[in-house]
Design a protein around this motif. Structure first.
Motif, PDB file in Angstrom:
ATOM      1  N   GLU A   1       0.844  -1.191   0.000  1.00  0.00           N
ATOM      2  CA  GLU A   1       0.000   0.000   0.000  1.00  0.00           C
ATOM      3  C   GLU A   1       0.884   1.247   0.000  1.00  0.00           C
ATOM      4  OE1 GLU A   1      -3.177   0.052  -0.328  1.00  0.00           O
ATOM      5  OE2 GLU A   1      -3.524  -2.112  -0.153  1.00  0.00           O
ATOM      6  N   PRO A   2       0.303   2.428  -0.261  1.00  0.00           N
ATOM      7  CA  PRO A   2       1.112   3.652  -0.237  1.00  0.00           C
ATOM      8  C   PRO A   2       1.912   3.834   1.057  1.00  0.00           C
ATOM      9  CG  PRO A   2      -0.990   4.111  -1.255  1.00  0.00           C
ATOM     10  CD  PRO A   2      -1.069   2.700  -0.754  1.00  0.00           C
ATOM     11  N   VAL A   3       1.356   3.467   2.181  1.00  0.00           N
ATOM     12  CA  VAL A   3       2.081   3.622   3.439  1.00  0.00           C
ATOM     13  C   VAL A   3       3.303   2.719   3.472  1.00  0.00           C
ATOM     14  CG1 VAL A   3       0.766   1.885   4.732  1.00  0.00           C
ATOM     15  CG2 VAL A   3       1.800   3.836   5.943  1.00  0.00           C
ATOM     16  N   ASP A   4       3.257   1.573   2.782  1.00  0.00           N
ATOM     17  CA  ASP A   4       4.427   0.705   2.704  1.00  0.00           C
ATOM     18  C   ASP A   4       5.531   1.351   1.866  1.00  0.00           C
ATOM     19  OD1 ASP A   4       3.134  -1.363   4.187  1.00  0.00           O
ATOM     20  OD2 ASP A   4       2.115  -2.008   2.360  1.00  0.00           O
ATOM     21  N   VAL A   5       5.135   2.013   0.797  1.00  0.00           N
ATOM     22  CA  VAL A   5       6.103   2.776   0.004  1.00  0.00           C
ATOM     23  C   VAL A   5       6.777   3.818   0.885  1.00  0.00           C
ATOM     24  CG1 VAL A   5       6.392   4.362  -1.945  1.00  0.00           C
ATOM     25  CG2 VAL A   5       4.801   2.424  -2.134  1.00  0.00           C
ATOM     26  N   ALA A   6       5.959   4.531   1.668  1.00  0.00           N
ATOM     27  CA  ALA A   6       6.497   5.564   2.561  1.00  0.00           C
ATOM     28  C   ALA A   6       7.481   4.964   3.563  1.00  0.00           C
ATOM     29  CB  ALA A   6       5.346   6.255   3.295  1.00  0.00           C
ATOM     30  N   ASN A   7       7.119   3.859   4.169  1.00  0.00           N
ATOM     31  CA  ASN A   7       8.009   3.223   5.145  1.00  0.00           C
ATOM     32  C   ASN A   7       9.301   2.750   4.499  1.00  0.00           C
ATOM     33  OD1 ASN A   7       6.514   3.501   7.536  1.00  0.00           O
ATOM     34  ND2 ASN A   7       5.199   1.776   7.013  1.00  0.00           N
ATOM     35  N   TYR A   8       9.203   2.218   3.291  1.00  0.00           N
ATOM     36  CA  TYR A   8      10.420   1.752   2.621  1.00  0.00           C
ATOM     37  C   TYR A   8      11.349   2.923   2.329  1.00  0.00           C
ATOM     38  CZ  TYR A   8      13.578  -0.924  -0.254  1.00  0.00           C
ATOM     39  OH  TYR A   8      14.721  -1.531  -0.738  1.00  0.00           O
ATOM     40  N   TRP A   9      10.783   4.031   1.859  1.00  0.00           N
ATOM     41  CA  TRP A   9      11.616   5.216   1.631  1.00  0.00           C
ATOM     42  C   TRP A   9      12.372   5.604   2.895  1.00  0.00           C
ATOM     43  CZ3 TRP A   9       8.842   9.679  -1.469  1.00  0.00           C
ATOM     44  CH2 TRP A   9       8.484   9.203  -2.744  1.00  0.00           C
ATOM     45  N   LEU A  10      11.656   5.708   3.989  1.00  0.00           N
ATOM     46  CA  LEU A  10      12.259   6.196   5.228  1.00  0.00           C
ATOM     47  C   LEU A  10      13.362   5.269   5.720  1.00  0.00           C
ATOM     48  CD1 LEU A  10       9.049   7.400   7.111  1.00  0.00           C
ATOM     49  CD2 LEU A  10      10.777   8.824   5.996  1.00  0.00           C
ATOM     50  N   GLN A  11      13.237   3.995   5.457  1.00  0.00           N
ATOM     51  CA  GLN A  11      14.216   3.031   5.950  1.00  0.00           C
ATOM     52  C   GLN A  11      15.376   2.796   4.992  1.00  0.00           C
ATOM     53  OE1 GLN A  11      12.349  -0.641   7.516  1.00  0.00           O
ATOM     54  NE2 GLN A  11      10.435   0.504   7.600  1.00  0.00           N
ATOM     55  N   ASN A  12      15.191   3.100   3.708  1.00  0.00           N
ATOM     56  CA  ASN A  12      16.192   2.686   2.728  1.00  0.00           C
ATOM     57  C   ASN A  12      16.679   3.767   1.775  1.00  0.00           C
ATOM     58  OD1 ASN A  12      16.182  -0.513   2.926  1.00  0.00           O
ATOM     59  ND2 ASN A  12      14.044   0.155   3.057  1.00  0.00           N
ATOM     60  N   LEU A  13      15.893   4.810   1.553  1.00  0.00           N
ATOM     61  CA  LEU A  13      16.228   5.805   0.543  1.00  0.00           C
ATOM     62  C   LEU A  13      16.809   7.049   1.210  1.00  0.00           C
ATOM     63  CD1 LEU A  13      16.032   6.592  -2.496  1.00  0.00           C
ATOM     64  CD2 LEU A  13      13.731   7.466  -2.005  1.00  0.00           C
ATOM     65  N   PRO A  14      18.070   7.384   0.954  1.00  0.00           N
ATOM     66  CA  PRO A  14      18.653   8.576   1.569  1.00  0.00           C
ATOM     67  C   PRO A  14      17.901   9.835   1.152  1.00  0.00           C
ATOM     68  CG  PRO A  14      20.367   7.189   0.623  1.00  0.00           C
ATOM     69  CD  PRO A  14      19.056   6.653   0.135  1.00  0.00           C
ATOM     70  N   VAL A  15      17.558  10.658   2.122  1.00  0.00           N
ATOM     71  CA  VAL A  15      16.728  11.823   1.829  1.00  0.00           C
ATOM     72  C   VAL A  15      17.384  12.759   0.831  1.00  0.00           C
ATOM     73  CG1 VAL A  15      17.609  13.145   3.807  1.00  0.00           C
ATOM     74  CG2 VAL A  15      15.358  13.686   2.854  1.00  0.00           C
ATOM     75  N   PHE A  16      18.717  12.870   0.859  1.00  0.00           N
ATOM     76  CA  PHE A  16      19.378  13.794  -0.050  1.00  0.00           C
ATOM     77  C   PHE A  16      19.612  13.197  -1.433  1.00  0.00           C
ATOM     78  CE2 PHE A  16      20.808  15.647   4.122  1.00  0.00           C
ATOM     79  CZ  PHE A  16      19.885  16.674   4.069  1.00  0.00           C
ATOM     80  N   ASN A  17      19.110  11.998  -1.669  1.00  0.00           N
ATOM     81  CA  ASN A  17      19.053  11.455  -3.019  1.00  0.00           C
ATOM     82  C   ASN A  17      17.634  11.491  -3.566  1.00  0.00           C
ATOM     83  OD1 ASN A  17      21.750  10.422  -2.123  1.00  0.00           O
ATOM     84  ND2 ASN A  17      21.697   9.534  -4.167  1.00  0.00           N
ATOM     85  N   THR A  18      16.790  12.296  -2.928  1.00  0.00           N
ATOM     86  CA  THR A  18      15.458  12.591  -3.448  1.00  0.00           C
ATOM     87  C   THR A  18      15.422  14.061  -3.836  1.00  0.00           C
ATOM     88  OG1 THR A  18      14.554  13.176  -1.262  1.00  0.00           O
ATOM     89  CG2 THR A  18      14.420  10.867  -1.936  1.00  0.00           C
ATOM     90  N   TYR A  19      14.471  14.403  -4.698  1.00  0.00           N
ATOM     91  CA  TYR A  19      14.408  15.770  -5.202  1.00  0.00           C
ATOM     92  C   TYR A  19      12.949  16.201  -5.342  1.00  0.00           C
ATOM     93  CZ  TYR A  19      19.188  14.522  -6.193  1.00  0.00           C
ATOM     94  OH  TYR A  19      20.479  14.074  -6.059  1.00  0.00           O
ATOM     95  N   THR A  20      12.740  17.489  -5.405  1.00  0.00           N
ATOM     96  CA  THR A  20      11.442  18.133  -5.641  1.00  0.00           C
ATOM     97  C   THR A  20      10.313  17.432  -4.892  1.00  0.00           C
ATOM     98  OG1 THR A  20      11.145  16.973  -7.778  1.00  0.00           O
ATOM     99  CG2 THR A  20      12.199  19.139  -7.828  1.00  0.00           C
ATOM    100  N   ALA A  21       9.351  16.845  -5.613  1.00  0.00           N
ATOM    101  CA  ALA A  21       8.153  16.298  -4.960  1.00  0.00           C
ATOM    102  C   ALA A  21       8.491  15.209  -3.959  1.00  0.00           C
ATOM    103  CB  ALA A  21       7.190  15.755  -6.013  1.00  0.00           C
ATOM    104  N   GLU A  22       9.480  14.372  -4.295  1.00  0.00           N
ATOM    105  CA  GLU A  22       9.826  13.284  -3.390  1.00  0.00           C
ATOM    106  C   GLU A  22      10.424  13.803  -2.087  1.00  0.00           C
ATOM    107  OE1 GLU A  22       8.970  11.600  -7.130  1.00  0.00           O
ATOM    108  OE2 GLU A  22      10.362  13.223  -6.668  1.00  0.00           O
ATOM    109  N   ARG A  23      11.251  14.843  -2.178  1.00  0.00           N
ATOM    110  CA  ARG A  23      11.850  15.333  -0.940  1.00  0.00           C
ATOM    111  C   ARG A  23      10.825  16.067  -0.081  1.00  0.00           C
ATOM    112  NH1 ARG A  23      17.729  17.985  -0.816  1.00  0.00           N
ATOM    113  NH2 ARG A  23      18.111  16.045  -1.954  1.00  0.00           N
TER     114      ARG A  23
END
Length: 468
Positions: free
Chosen positions: A216-238
């Motif tokens: 679900e969308p909340v799972d996407v959100a949790n995966y981002w927070l645990q695995n995707l470095p915030v400074f490797n996101t941009y614009t809408a994603e950040r």
């Protein structure tokens, strides 16, 4: 639809348009973008125009003032004369879409070699990104000027750096593949370096590995927070990341103080959803909706659904126009993205040559304005041009798209994924696959430096597991 979409006034040059380096706190520039975004969405901005002007003209503003205006803009109604119907809910989108195949007859079970197809998609995405990455942020004129000065025009393969032109074109020749300040030209790096476009293909793989196809969308959100470095996101994603850190969950994470909510960031995340739903464009589009709704709305969401549906259909449909039509069949018929892509199809049918088509996109969108440069619709138009005028040829299509400018690594990565799935890995020319050295780097801890072939094998394994 007879209304013509006008992306609005050009407000700033790209050198002045970049938001704060962190994208973490709203600033005056984001307020400027918010006004543009509201106008594009058909919102009645009249009641806030004076507040927008006063804040943008002020010498200094507080975060509280910025927040109040951004929050007020979320409540603006859509004008009754707005000619488009653009829902963001999955049910609303499905109710508004045209007829489509939904599923391809035969589908996945009819593939002779599903690994070759999926590996082709991975290679295509990486190759397209690698082609466009050295000139990301360059104007079309600068791209053409460099290619001509270095005897590489028209583009026919990966671009090479030229020491004699390095200073003039700000090329820094290094061999450190992870060095963002170094050259990203093919002769200066040993394989595909870190790039957010490819990061998100790996993110999709990680989400499916951890949560399965019922994510679900909340799972996407949790995966981002645990695995995707915030400074490797941009614009809408950040901005969405910022909201998630403040416990603002989807779908509000996509709308709270996020003026980038229709930018290209969701479209570049479509790949994995097509890979795991081969032959099922409707399912691929649904996966894409679950992912996109974390950070985007309306045409931002549609871009990812459009691309995912094309990817799911690509191994079974070689006609470029038909592929675009299948993508359009999974998004609202009366939206700005559908109108824009349909226009490109019509240009091709009416006999416009490639340069005329590209010029029309540049007349609609000012690539020196960051809002236009990384918008979903402008880059989708370029993708469609590459696919149609390249007639499905892998290298020709990618080169035509990158020569057109805009967000070159992003639209080329998505186009490369579609073409790689269409042709399969074995059929891709060695000139395009050998320089990749079957290796890609990502910023994810779990998928740092990886063989592309292994990522494809892991993808196929997940497909088989979820299909049982």
């Amino acid at each position: 639809m007879t209304a013509e979409y006008d992306p609005g006034m050009i407000e700033v040059e790209i050198e002045d348009a970049l938001p704060s380096p962190l994208f973490l706190d709203p600033n005056k520039r984001e307020v400027q973008y918010e006004r543009r975004q509201c106008r594009d969405e058909g919102r009645d901005v009249s009641q806030l125009e004076e507040r927008f002007d006063a804040l943008l003209d002020a010498d200094a503003v507080t975060q509280e003032e910025l927040h109040e205006l951004l929050d007020a803009s979320r409540e603006l109604p859509v004008r009754p004369d707005f000619p488009y119907h653009e829902p963001s809910s999955l049910d609303g989108i499905r109710d508004a879409r045209p007829e489509g195949p939904r599923q391809i007859e035969g589908g996945f079970d009819d593939l002779d070699d599903p690994y070759d197809v999926i590996y082709g998609g991975w290679l295509g995405a990486v190759a397209g990104c690698f082609l466009g990455k050295p000139v990301q942020g360059w104007s079309r004129d600068k791209i053409h000027s460099y290619l001509k000065a270095s005897n590489q025009f028209p583009l026919s393969g990966y671009m090479r750096s030229d020491d004699e032109l390095a200073e003039e074109y700000d090329i820094y020749n290094t061999v450190e593949s992870s060095d963002a300040e170094g050259s990203m030209f093919v002769n200066d790096v040993p394989h595909m370096p870190v790039d957010d476009d490819i990061d998100y293909v790996a993110v999709g793989l990680g989400i499916l590995d951890e949560y399965g196809v019922d994510f679900e969308p909340v799972d996407v959100a949790n995966y981002w927070l645990q695995n995707l470095p915030v400074f490797n996101t941009y614009t809408a994603e950040r901005v969405a990341y910022r909201n998630l850190l403040n416990l603002v969950m989807p779908p509000e994470s996509a709308t709270l103080r996020n003026p980038y909510r229709e930018h290209v960031g969701a479209l570049i995340r479509a790949d994995m959803w097509g890979f795991v739903a081969l032959g099922d464009p409707e399912q691929a589009a649904e996966y894409a909706w679950r992912d996109a709704s974390v950070s985007h709305v309306k045409n931002g969401i549609y871009g990812e659904m459009f691309a995912a549906a094309m990817m799911a259909a690509a191994p079974f449909e070689s006609d470029p126009r038909r592929l675009l039509e299948i993508g359009l069949s999974e998004i609202p018929a009366e939206c700005r993205l559908a109108e824009a892509v349909s226009d490109v199809i019509e240009w091709r049918e009416n006999g416009l040559d490639y340069e005329e088509a590209v010029e029309r996109v540049h007349e609609r969108w000012d690539e020196s304005n960051q809002f236009d440069w990384v918008h979903t619709i402008s880059n989708a138009e370029v993708l469609a041009i590459g696919l149609l005028w390249g007639e499905g040829d892998f290298g020709e299509s990618l080169c035509l798209a990158v020569q057109a400018g805009f967000d070159t690594d992003s639209h080329a990565a998505t186009l490369g994924s579609i073409l790689g799935l269409l042709h399969g890995a074995e059929a891709l020319p060695n000139d395009w696959t050998d320089p990749l050295d079957d290796t890609v780097e990502t910023s994810l801890v779990s998928y740092q430096r990886q063989p592309i072939s292994d990522l494809a094998a892991e993808t196929l394994s997940l497909v088989r597991e979820t299909g049982e």
